[in-house]
Write an enzyme that holds these catalytic residues in place. Sequence first.
Site, PDB file in Angstrom:
ATOM      1  CB  THR A 293      -2.104  -4.078   1.220  1.00 54.58           C
ATOM      2  OG1 THR A 293      -1.390  -3.274   1.769  1.00 54.58           O
ATOM      3  CG2 THR A 293      -1.717  -3.751  -0.309  1.00 54.58           C
TER       4      THR A 293
ATOM      5  CG  ASP B 133       1.523   3.797   7.171  1.00 54.73           C
ATOM      6  OD1 ASP B 133       0.888   2.992   6.652  1.00 54.73           O
ATOM      7  OD2 ASP B 133       2.730   3.358   7.538  1.00 54.73           O
TER       8      ASP B 133
ATOM      9  CB  ALA C 151      -1.125   0.022   1.306  1.00 57.67           C
TER      10      ALA C 151
ATOM     11  CB  CYS D  98      18.386   6.500   0.048  1.00 58.02           C
ATOM     12  SG  CYS D  98      18.812   7.410  -1.530  1.00 58.02           S
TER      13      CYS D  98
ATOM     14  CD1 TRP E 147       5.076  -6.033  11.995  1.00 55.33           C
ATOM     15  CD2 TRP E 147       5.149  -7.934  13.158  1.00 55.33           C
ATOM     16  NE1 TRP E 147       6.390  -6.047  12.324  1.00 55.33           N
ATOM     17  CE2 TRP E 147       6.511  -7.436  13.052  1.00 55.33           C
ATOM     18  CE3 TRP E 147       5.188  -9.376  13.683  1.00 55.33           C
ATOM     19  CZ2 TRP E 147       7.306  -7.934  13.487  1.00 55.33           C
ATOM     20  CZ3 TRP E 147       6.266  -9.815  14.281  1.00 55.33           C
ATOM     21  CH2 TRP E 147       7.443  -9.049  14.004  1.00 55.33           C
TER      22      TRP E 147
HETATM   23 CA    CA Z   1       0.984   0.881   5.409  1.00 60.42          CA
END
Ligand code: CA
Length: 709
Positions: free
Chosen positions: A261, A326, A204, A632, A416
């Site tokens: 996602t 996010d 995503a 980067c 997670w």
């Molecule tokens: Ca994300």
Amino acid sequence: MGDIALNLRATLAVCATLALAACNNAPQSSPLATEGVTDAMLAAGNGDEWLTYGGGYDEQRFSPLTQISAENVGELGLAWSADLDTARGQEATPLMYDGTIYVSTAWSMVKAYDAKTGALKWSYDPEVPRETLVRVCCDAVNRGVALYGDKVYVAALDGRLIAINMADGTEVWAKTIVPDQESYAITGAPRIANGKVLIGSAGAEYRARGSIAAFDAQTGDELWRFHTVPGNPADGFEDDAMEKAAETWAGDWWEFGGGGTVWDSITFDPGTNLVYFGTGNAEPWNPNTNDRGLGDALYTSSIVAVDADTGEYAWHFQETPEDRWDFDSNAQITIGDVEIEGAQRRVVMHAPKNGFFYVLDARTGEFLSGEAFVPVNWASGLDPETGRPNILPEARYEQTGEVFLGTPGLYGGHTWHPMSFSPQSGLMYIPINNTAMPYLADEEFTGTEMGGQMGLDFASVAMPANKEARAAARKATTGALLAWDPVTQKEAWRVPYPGPSNGGTLSTAGNLVFQGTAGGEFRAYSADTGKQLWSFPAQTGIIAAPMSYSIDGEQYVAILAGWGGLWDMHTGILANVSGPSRNISRLLVFKLGADGTLPEPPPINERILDPPAFKGTAEQVALGGKLYAPNCSGCHGDAAISGAINPDLRHSGAISSEEAIRAIVIDGALEHNGMVSFKRNVDAADAEAIRQYLIKRANEDKALEMAAG
Ligand code: CA
């Protein structure tokens, strides 16, 4: 009638051969396993064995084993260990079936070990191309395998779902299941439901359109796919859910994929026959980039429930409407039966990145309660009836044009790193992060050909070479193990940690909580009080979660150690806020009375900066900094300060030479290491500007080091 029958037959034939998402309404049955790991065994949950990523369909990660307890855990020792052939972040939870441990490691490799002795039975390497790393936000990680029948399933980083023979580690089938290999990667563990293998993907931040799909466990044929965000309306919507979702978007949202996602949580509840999954952020983060406006952007940053047999939409609960921070809702979804206002309710429990702990009705998605479990400054709270957040105006950074220092930041109050729920204590044990992120819209951003598509100005908010600013940021960045009561929505106890990104948790019926730390210890706490009872020096930071099993009357606890992942890769001076870090990738297995030891670890390299003199121009540094941040910093760290996993470019010999940097950045000289050519985003003059920025940064930090003595 004849035509209709013919059309129906044709449709079914197309469904069978192409497994089109539009065929969702046709129920898809798959042959169930009759040998090996069966549905009944999966439904029984974990006992002596640990058969699924979350320890059972409920994803509670609670072991009913009691041999190792709060009374005797002090006698726990190392039974065996196995060194791994990778040196990147290890995020997997090992599974144990019939005396064998099955575990995935970095680069999506899979190993099978004798669970009692540690003898390696087989090793499988899907040979993921190293250049895949360029479309992966957060290291070459994999969170685990699934077991079903006589097969082991792993989803590889490059977008393949792979079935492996459980007995000998040979590949049975492998299928690429993502639409293209530029935008999608897979890091999550597959789950099993009614003979189907379920998996989604990440991406995503890279123009991905989120989806979750079900595959026949025997053949790998795709049976259904549920998209999480609508595609281009001109192509037609796959189902009613997409048509409804499209009303919450504006502009040409599909041009950047839309995001949403399904990169981690997937929970199957046989009780409701629903599959619950979390979805990621809307893409790009900055809503102005694709003019998607202030709509909810469904079904991003949500929990969605679909029918396990058909993939048909059942309900959704959006935790973060109009997500621009996010705030992925991908963290683990745990189901349980808890007493709420005198009645037993089957609930979904969730602690996503946005910082609120949610309890929802598992059948309907009805909001039951929600409270902040970390400091939150993007919303003033949740609507008590609907659970919708009251978003504060200053948090809409693309509207204000100002920097918004958001808590939690993109790392999330919890992500997670698995939490565990003990039905015994009634508490959820959550590895939490106290982190902030400066959000600033890049109003000039219209997309690049490769890499992340966030639409934020990361260069302007990069960490300055200022001692006080750095000290303040390090002080404000912490973590904790939080024991949370989901019924009262209150903290029971906490163990503070110096930094975020600590390991996942396991709770056991022995009144224990196990957790590894970013600082490199594996610990056991009393589940009811949080008192530390035991610790083992793991020599490396731990981010994965432990599990427990029993063989021949002996209980074991296993954990995959190995520092890495998102926190190490992105955060510059904050990467080692928990202490000096290094990666030693290793499976550690403990039992009572064992006295195994680990080999002496190599010293942590403390390198002194020795950059070439700066001879560039201020214009080059400004341009280089603007290019470094989006291209980067995701791997080499904020302000060119890397963590333990990837090269620190301030120390690179290549920055002494314009030709060397050009060979790497433009010609792809290090592609075999995963450092692909960036020539689609930057030209030779850009590469030279990045080099001058790196030299400037190295000299600034050298001066700070000298001043500190
Ligand atoms: Ca994300």
